[in-house]
Design an enzyme around this catalytic site. Structure first.
Site, PDB file in Angstrom:
ATOM      1  CE  LYS A  34     -32.736 -91.012 -11.213  1.00 42.18           C
ATOM      2  NZ  LYS A  34     -33.990 -90.287 -11.454  1.00 42.18           N
ATOM      3  CB  THR A  35     -38.251 -93.132 -10.246  1.00 41.90           C
ATOM      4  OG1 THR A  35     -37.310 -92.557 -11.153  1.00 41.90           O
ATOM      5  CG2 THR A  35     -39.619 -92.536 -10.501  1.00 41.90           C
ATOM      6  CG  ASP A 226     -35.179 -87.293 -10.333  1.00 42.47           C
ATOM      7  OD1 ASP A 226     -34.247 -87.961  -9.831  1.00 42.47           O
ATOM      8  OD2 ASP A 226     -35.842 -87.687 -11.312  1.00 42.47           O
ATOM      9  CD  GLU A 227     -31.793 -87.966 -13.387  1.00 42.37           C
ATOM     10  OE1 GLU A 227     -30.581 -88.006 -13.089  1.00 42.37           O
ATOM     11  OE2 GLU A 227     -32.378 -88.902 -13.961  1.00 42.37           O
ATOM     12  CD  GLN A 257     -26.574 -92.731 -14.063  1.00 44.70           C
ATOM     13  OE1 GLN A 257     -27.263 -92.838 -15.071  1.00 44.70           O
ATOM     14  NE2 GLN A 257     -26.978 -93.170 -12.880  1.00 44.70           N
ATOM     15  NE  ARG A 600     -28.173 -95.810 -19.098  1.00 39.95           N
ATOM     16  CZ  ARG A 600     -28.668 -95.505 -17.906  1.00 39.95           C
ATOM     17  NH1 ARG A 600     -29.958 -95.346 -17.761  1.00 39.95           N
ATOM     18  NH2 ARG A 600     -27.889 -95.380 -16.856  1.00 39.95           N
TER      19      ARG A 600
END
Length: 718
Positions: A34-35, A226-227, A257, A600
């Protein structure tokens, strides 16, 4: 350039990057890049469409994420000017530096952090005679933050002078109300804004001053967030208002998330985004570049049990890897021994300790692991404790710098007697009373009383001369030179050397390094005020990679990180999910937290639990999250006893039935009537004891009242 940028992206990422107009929702699964999509979209807007960087806003939640984005964008566009890439709070400061004057605040207002808030509360508690054992700072800060969620408080700050605010404090109906009015009075005295204020002041200005709102709306042609799964109501309003002129809002997030509802985030904002705005385009990034298929199979299987989500499965790009291992132990000691055994096997195969992370729901789970690591001589880093910028020596030195720039009361109280200058409570009380009567700052009160007998017998003149010396010249000095001089001339560094506090000296060396980094990145634009603002907005200094060591942390801390080898331990009912969970929504958030933990892992995932007794006396059954993961996707080290499985599943079934008939009817902030105690305000929900924490008007301290107790909702709302 554009072809090179797009060549590195997959089909879904290209769609996200090149779809530039309108409302766009990108559902980006863990490890899906995504980044990369965000930064390449920024570069696409600049390089291909010719959009000025100053017309693009890209906001995220942490300084670390914002800095990483800036770095990548610089590499892609070949220019150091990245426009507005920032945290929410950081961009609010940018707006306020330009426009807070409309509220008759100076542009060099102070941004205060949680430690500054504690200092203010310390003063308030002393003056009001409040016992912090009965009403803790955390309770006070929660109450203040709750009251600030209603922006009417800004009318009080802006329309009332300090004397009127003090009057409101004296006439307050409750301790909480008194603390609140005194707190905003102390803030106003030195034009200080806390984190809640930053967003609230901006939204207030946008509401009251249409021309300013329109100026920023027109300036920002493209807004990216973002997020987005973590945004609060205020942040949601902020993003939607800023994009309200050009109607170009690009949001990225993963509903699976969402793990921060306890601090105000609402998963519904991303889930219902397509219902709120016309012609929303939804793009799903589900190709996972981080984890092996075995890890993703377990992760997908687990999260499918949630109902409140957008259906998607992470699709692996990597090869299969080793199976996900699950171990059930009879004791936490044996669980720790099993983890040590697996770590030894990883080391024997040539892996490094620093490639390993151990994640858990709560810090107390780490105790048995730490004991075993010490015994087995396995180095580890515990990512907990006091954040870097909250450490005493760091805060002390930053307050020395701040008093030079601002001469504020908060910094004065902190450093006037550090090192010791014989300025104790009696002399501080004298200065406070003088400052109060004359409407001066404490620093000015000291200046005007420096020859008074009570003050002249101390080392106050040395302190005053020190600050005055650097007030006159600090604008001409490098900040790194200034801090070195202050540490030397104040006697602070000598004080630490005499007492042999090497850890604190090491931390000061790290602080100097942060200043060097700031000067290097800011160039000629570096200023003391700019540095202090940047530090105030930091929540933590990323810990440097130390010697080869296992990393240990809570899952919340691990959010956004990735590790080659991950152990998730303490997977027990009452621990994970937490015993505080009492609704289906909260259970789904716990399951999302487990999903975050699983995803993770890059190469291998290890899960473990241990039998035992929880603090409330309940038995530690294996977590329902183990049973929620299809058995085909877990390699059990040993089969669970049939009787244990039956008992665990019965416990879980009864537990979830209880969720469906929860007795909780009221919320924090509701004003209620009790048939005996009378009127009171609900301050918090004690989920551990299934009770409301209520402050009744007729009582000095709070009471825990069961959810089952009959209460009436008052017409009065706080």
């Amino acid at each position: 350039m554009v072809e090179n940028i797009l060549d590195t992206l997959n089909e879904e990422q290209i769609e996200a990057v090149t779809t530039t107009e309108g409302y766009i929702r990108v559902i980006a699964g863990a490890g899906s890049g995504k980044t990369k999509a965000l930064t390449h979209r920024f570069a696409y807007l600049v390089n291909e469409l010719g959009i000025a960087t100053s017309s693009i806003l890209c906001v995220t939640f942490t300084n670390k994420a914002a800095n990483e984005m800036k770095k990548r964008i610089r590499n892609l566009i070949g220019d150091n000017d990245t426009g507005y890439v920032s945290t929410f709070h950081g961009f609010c400061v940018t707006i306020l530096r330009e426009d807070i004057h409309v509220l008759h605040y100076p542009k060099n207002f102070i941004v205060i952090d949680t430690e500054d808030a504690n200092s203010i509360l310390q003063t308030i508690y002393q003056d009001m005679g409040i016992n912090s054992r009965n009403f803790t700072f955390d309770m006070a800060k929660n109450s203040i933050s709750f009251r600030k969620s209603n922006m009417n408080y800004l009318e009080n700050i802006l329309s009332l002078d300090n004397n009127e605010l003090k009057e409101k404090c004296l006439n307050a109906r409750t301790i909480e109300e008194g603390i609140f009015y005194r707190y905003i009075c102390e803030q106003k005295k030195c034009y200080a804004l806390d984190f809640d204020d930053l967003m609230n002041f901006v939204l207030y200005i946008f509401t009251k001053f249409e021309e300013i709102r329109l100026k920023w709306q027109k300036r920002l042609e493209y807004v990216m967030v973002d997020e987005f799964q973590d945004v609060s109501i205020a942040q949601y309003n902020f993003a939607t208002i800023l994009s309200g002129y050009h109607n170009n809002l690009f949001i990225v997030g993963d509903p699976d998330q969402t793990i921060y509802s306890w601090r105000g985030s609402k998963v519904e904002f991303i889930l219902n985004f397509d219902k709120e705005f016309p012609k929303v385009k939804t793009i799903i990034l589900n190709k996972n570049y981080r984890s092996t298929p075995n890890i993703l199979n377990a992760s997908n299987s687990l999260i499918r049990k949630n109902k409140n989500r957008i259906d998607k499965d992470l699709v692996p790009v990597k090869d299969m890897g080793i199976p996900v291992l699950f171990n059930h132990a009879k004791t936490t000691k044996l669980e720790a021994k099993w983890i040590v055994k697996q770590i030894r096997l990883l080391l024997e195969s040539g892996k490094k300790l620093k490639a390993i992370a151990i994640l858990y729901r709560s810090h107390f789970v780490s105790r048995s692991l730490e004991e075993e690591f010490i015994k087995e001589n396995i180095k580890y880093i515990l990512y907990s404790g006091i954040e870097f910028y909250k450490r005493k020596e760091i805060k002390d030195v930053l307050c020395y710098l701040r008093i030079i720039a601002y001469a504020d009361d908060i910094s004065f109280i902190r450093v006037i007697n550090v090192p010791k200058r014989n300025i104790g409570d009696k002399r501080i009380t004298f200065l406070k009373e003088y400052a109060e009567n004359k409407n001066y700052s404490l620093y000015d009160a000291l200046k005007y009383n420096i020859e008074v007998d009570l003050i002249s017998k101390t080392k106050a003149k040395e302190f005053l001369n020190l600050i005055e010396k650097y007030k006159a010249i600090y604008n001409e000095m490098k900040i790194s030179d200034l801090i070195t001089s202050i540490l030397n001339d104040s006697g602070y560094e000598a004080m630490l050397r005499v007492s042999g506090e090497q850890d604190r000296l090491d931390n000061l060396a790290e602080l100097k390094q942060s200043i060097f980094d700031y000067e290097k990145n800011s160039g000629e634009e570096s200023t003391l005020e700019g540095y202090l603002e940047k530090i105030a907005l930091f929540t933590n200094l990323d810990q440097k990679e130390r010697s080869d060591s296992v990393k240990m942390m809570t899952i919340h801390t691990a959010k956004g990180l990735e590790f080659p080898y991950v152990f998730v331990c303490g997977l027990n009912e009452g621990i994970f999910p937490s015993k505080h969970v009492n609704t289906i929504d909260k259970l789904e958030e716990e399951r999302r937290l487990a999903y975050v933990a699983y995803t993770r892992a890059e190469n291998a995932l290890f899960l473990s639990d241990a039998e035992g007794i929880n603090y409330d006396g309940s038995f530690r059954y294996p977590s329902r999250f183990i049973f929620n993961t299809e058995k085909a996707f877990l390699n059990y080290e040993t089969e669970l006893e049939e009787s244990l499985v039956e008992e665990a599943q019965l416990f879980i079934e009864q537990n979830e039935k209880r969720f469906n008939c929860n007795d909780m009817l009221f919320s924090v902030g509701d004003i209620i009537e009790h048939k005996v105690f009378g009127k009171g305000e609900i301050l918090e929900l004690n989920e551990n004891s299934s009770s409301y924490v209520i402050k009744f008007e007729k009582m000095e301290t709070t009471r825990n009242i069961s959810f089952k107790t009959k209460l009436e909702l008052s017409n009065l709302k706080s």
